[in-house]
Design an enzyme around this catalytic site. Structure first.
Site, PDB file in Angstrom:
ATOM      1  N   GLY A  44       0.818  -1.218   0.000  1.00 46.39           N
ATOM      2  CA  GLY A  44       0.000   0.000   0.000  1.00 46.39           C
ATOM      3  C   GLY A  44       0.845   1.259   0.000  1.00 46.39           C
ATOM      4  N   CYS A  45       1.920   1.256   0.773  1.00 46.74           N
ATOM      5  CA  CYS A  45       2.771   2.446   0.868  1.00 46.74           C
ATOM      6  C   CYS A  45       3.546   2.691  -0.418  1.00 46.74           C
ATOM      7  CB  CYS A  45       3.722   2.318   2.057  1.00 46.74           C
ATOM      8  SG  CYS A  45       2.833   2.247   3.632  1.00 46.74           S
TER       9      CYS A  45
END
Length: 149
Positions: A44-45
């Site tokens: 996600g990051c």
């Protein structure tokens, strides 16, 4: 206490991915997009950082600067930025002082650092706080707010 719309961004100093000193006071005078994320090189990051990278010129064209913050080390940030060609500043918050200063919450019973984006105007005032675990949503929201400024 969490920062909210109308608050002034707190004065702080940190280290960038290249080990340089960063002072927020040197960046007041232009819109700032300060996004807190959990960890370098997680799915996600990485998606979020690469999305900010892909839209970075749009932010620059509007006079805004993008700044990412996580608890990773300077070395981790440097590798992350180089691996993904990130053109913006990443700040190391190893002791979570910035998270505390901004009041960024944690998720999953305090185990995972939160994902929050703050939009700061030219005067240093918070104009938007966007708290969502959805990594992609932050970029669209931030760009929309900066366009309105």
């Amino acid at each position: 206490m969490a920062l909210k719309i109308g608050d002034l961004v707190p004065d702080f100093k940190a280290k960038t991915q290249s080990g340089e000193k960063f002072e927020i006071s040197n960046h007041i005078g232009k819109p700032l997009v300060i996004y807190f994320y959990p960890k370098d090189n997680t799915p996600g990051c990485t998606t979020q950082a690469c999305s900010f990278r892909d839209q970075y010129q749009d932010f620059q064209d509007l006079g805004a600067e993008v700044i990412g913050v996580s608890g990773d080390t300077i070395e981790s940030h440097d590798k992350f930025a180089n691996k993904h060609n990130l053109p913006f500043i990443l700040l190391s918050d190893e002791k979570r002082k910035l998270r505390s200063l901004f009041g960024v919450p944690t998720h999953f019973f305090g185990l995972i650092p939160g994902r929050v984006t703050y939009i700061i105007d030219k005067e240093g005032k918070v104009v938007s706080v966007y708290n969502s675990i959805k990594a992609n949503a932050h970029i669209e929201h931030a760009l929309e707010i900066v366009k309105e400024m």
